[in-house]
Scaffold this active site. Structure first.
Site, short mmCIF file in Angstrom:
data_model
loop_
_atom_site.label_atom_id
_atom_site.label_comp_id
_atom_site.label_asym_id
_atom_site.label_seq_id
_atom_site.Cartn_x
_atom_site.Cartn_y
_atom_site.Cartn_z
N ARG A 74 0.66 -1.13 -0.01
CA ARG A 74 -0.05 0.05 -0.02
C ARG A 74 0.70 1.23 -0.07
NH1 ARG A 74 -4.94 -2.25 3.63
NH2 ARG A 74 -6.16 -2.91 2.07
N LYS A 119 -18.30 -15.99 1.88
CA LYS A 119 -19.85 -16.04 2.13
C LYS A 119 -20.44 -15.42 1.02
CE LYS A 119 -20.29 -15.86 7.31
NZ LYS A 119 -20.56 -15.16 8.34
#
Ligand code: ADP
Ligand code: MG
Length: 409
Positions: free
Chosen positions: A39, A204
């Site tokens: 990052r 999920k």
């Protein structure tokens, strides 16, 4: 309309100007050391662009989720690392707003960078408090948004401060990283080269239903994998044993399958075991023979081959979510095979885009990072973008067409 970018401003617009830059310095830190520079490196082009044009650069970022001021979440070690990686003079002030921060900003020369303390030390950050946003904006004449990873959040540093600066005649523009992210993700959604193949996996289905729904009308093929495939298997009446499933999403899975028709592919086999922690060697099971005491940890070899073939036909590939529990060696094969298939397709001329933190880690594990067209630096933000959700940190930016008429410099 097109949002304004750094390159829409003339080169002489920066000299001696105070510029507030929101970057994503939310990096992993262990024992006071930065353990992953990804990052930090992603912010370097914008910071160099500004320092090379002699701007006085004030950098704001959050780090982690501290409940308030907490030395373990200080940006001080990150600022030091940022200095090394940019090769520019970078200083740090142990305050986000306040007299010390103001004094440090006043002392800045053109071409220098000042990193403010963690924005999440201030309660006003996540509340997008107006007063805090105004203090953070200070006397800055320009706001540069380069924190793609947080543009889906309306916080003081991602949206509020930019509004304040714009309201008094300043500008808010996209930095080089944000520009690149919007360009690749936007092109995939708006005008993809076809066939357009999307791979969706991960933990999920519930967190990604909006992404599935948004991608469905656009893709030519949707390859489902990861634990989300288990819920689809359940909806089909297949066996899933003790696999991670979301029974309350079976109806949604069924609706998605009906809407997608034969564009949606499900795994045709799986790697299963009685324990998913790597302690039990997996076996390959078909859709009808996962035992009661077994759970699915990965797609199987036939699925790998089938999906790799489809990926090989793609002109555009968007991948989010690992195919299995890739953190465990026993269940990494499917994810690594898909990563290599995406890289191979890219070598053959396809545009490939990977979104999601775990998916980016999987690409690194497969050692294909530099063979992918674009790996998004924002996990949640890339998902929000793909789902077509509003991005407050982007919406707040000036329109490119309005730059000329907005006054200020
Ligand atoms: P991303 O960060 O790329 O968006 P997610 O966070 O949605 O991806 O999902 C990654 C996680 O999904 C991984 O930690 C992986 O272990 C888990 N996962 C994938 N397949 C399964 C599975 N069959 N059972 C349980 N967890 C799974
Ligand atoms: Mg994740």
């Amino acid at each position: 309309m097109q949002k304004a970018r750094l390159s829409d401003l003339p080169d002489d617009a920066f000299q001696g100007k105070t510029v507030l830059v929101r970057v994503d310095l939310n990096v992993p830190i262990e024992d006071g050391d930065v353990t992953d520079d990804t990052r930090i490196d992603a912010t370097v082009p914008t910071l160099r662009y500004l320092t090379d044009r002699r701007a006085r650069v004030v950098v704001a970022s959050h780090l982690g989720r501290p409940a308030g001021p907490d030395p373990a979440f200080s940006l001080e070690p990150v600022a030091a690392r940022l200095g090394e990686r940019t090769g520019r003079p970078v200083s740090f002030v142990g305050e986000t707003v306040g007299p010390q921060a103001r004094a440090a900003i006043e002392a800045l020369e053109g071409g220098e960078v000042l990193v403010l303390e963690n924005t999440r030390f201030e309660a006003g950050e996540t509340d997008n408090d107006r007063d805090f946003a105004a203090e953070l904006a200070g006397d800055a004449e320009l706001f540069v948004q380069d924190a793609f990873g947080t543009v889906h959040r309306a916080h003081a540093s991602t949206a509020g401060a930019a509004s304040v600066i714009r309201e008094r005649g300043g500008r808010a523009v996209a930095g080089l990283l944000l520009e690149k992210e919007l360009q690749w993700l936007g092109a995939a959604l708006e005008d993809p080269d076809r066939p357009f193949v999307s791979i969706l996996g991960g933990a999920k289905i519930s967190g990604k239903i909006d992404v599935v729904s948004a991608l469905l009308p656009r893709v030519d093929r949707l390859l489902i994998c990861g634990a989300m495939a288990n819920t689809f298997w359940l909806a089909r009446g297949h066996t899933v044993g003790e696999s991670l499933v979301e029974p309350d999403r079976v109806d949604v899975a069924r609706e998605i399958m009906e809407a997608a028709g034969d564009r949606l592919l499900l795994p045709v086999d799986a790697r299963v075991a009685t324990a998913l922690d790597g302690s039990v060697a997996p076996r390959v099971a078909g859709p009808h023979d996962v035992a009661e005491n077994e759970a699915i940890g990965d797609i199987g070899p036939e699925t790998e081959a089938l999906y790799a073939e489809v990926i090989g036909t793609a002109a555009t590939v968007v991948w989010n979510g690992p195919a299995g529990i890739f953190e465990e060696r026993a269940f990494a094969a499917g994810t690594l095979a898909l990563a290599r298939a995406v890289a191979d397709a890219t070598d053959e001329g396809a545009v490939s885009i990977i979104g999601g933190g775990d998916s980016a880690r999987a690409a690194a594990m497969a050692e294909v990072t530099d063979r992918i067209t674009h790996i998004s630096t924002g996990g949640g933000a890339s998902l929000a973008f793909l789902a077509g959700e509003p991005l407050p940190g982007v919406e707040v930016l000036s329109e490119a067409d309005d730059l000329a008429g907005e006054g200020g410099t």
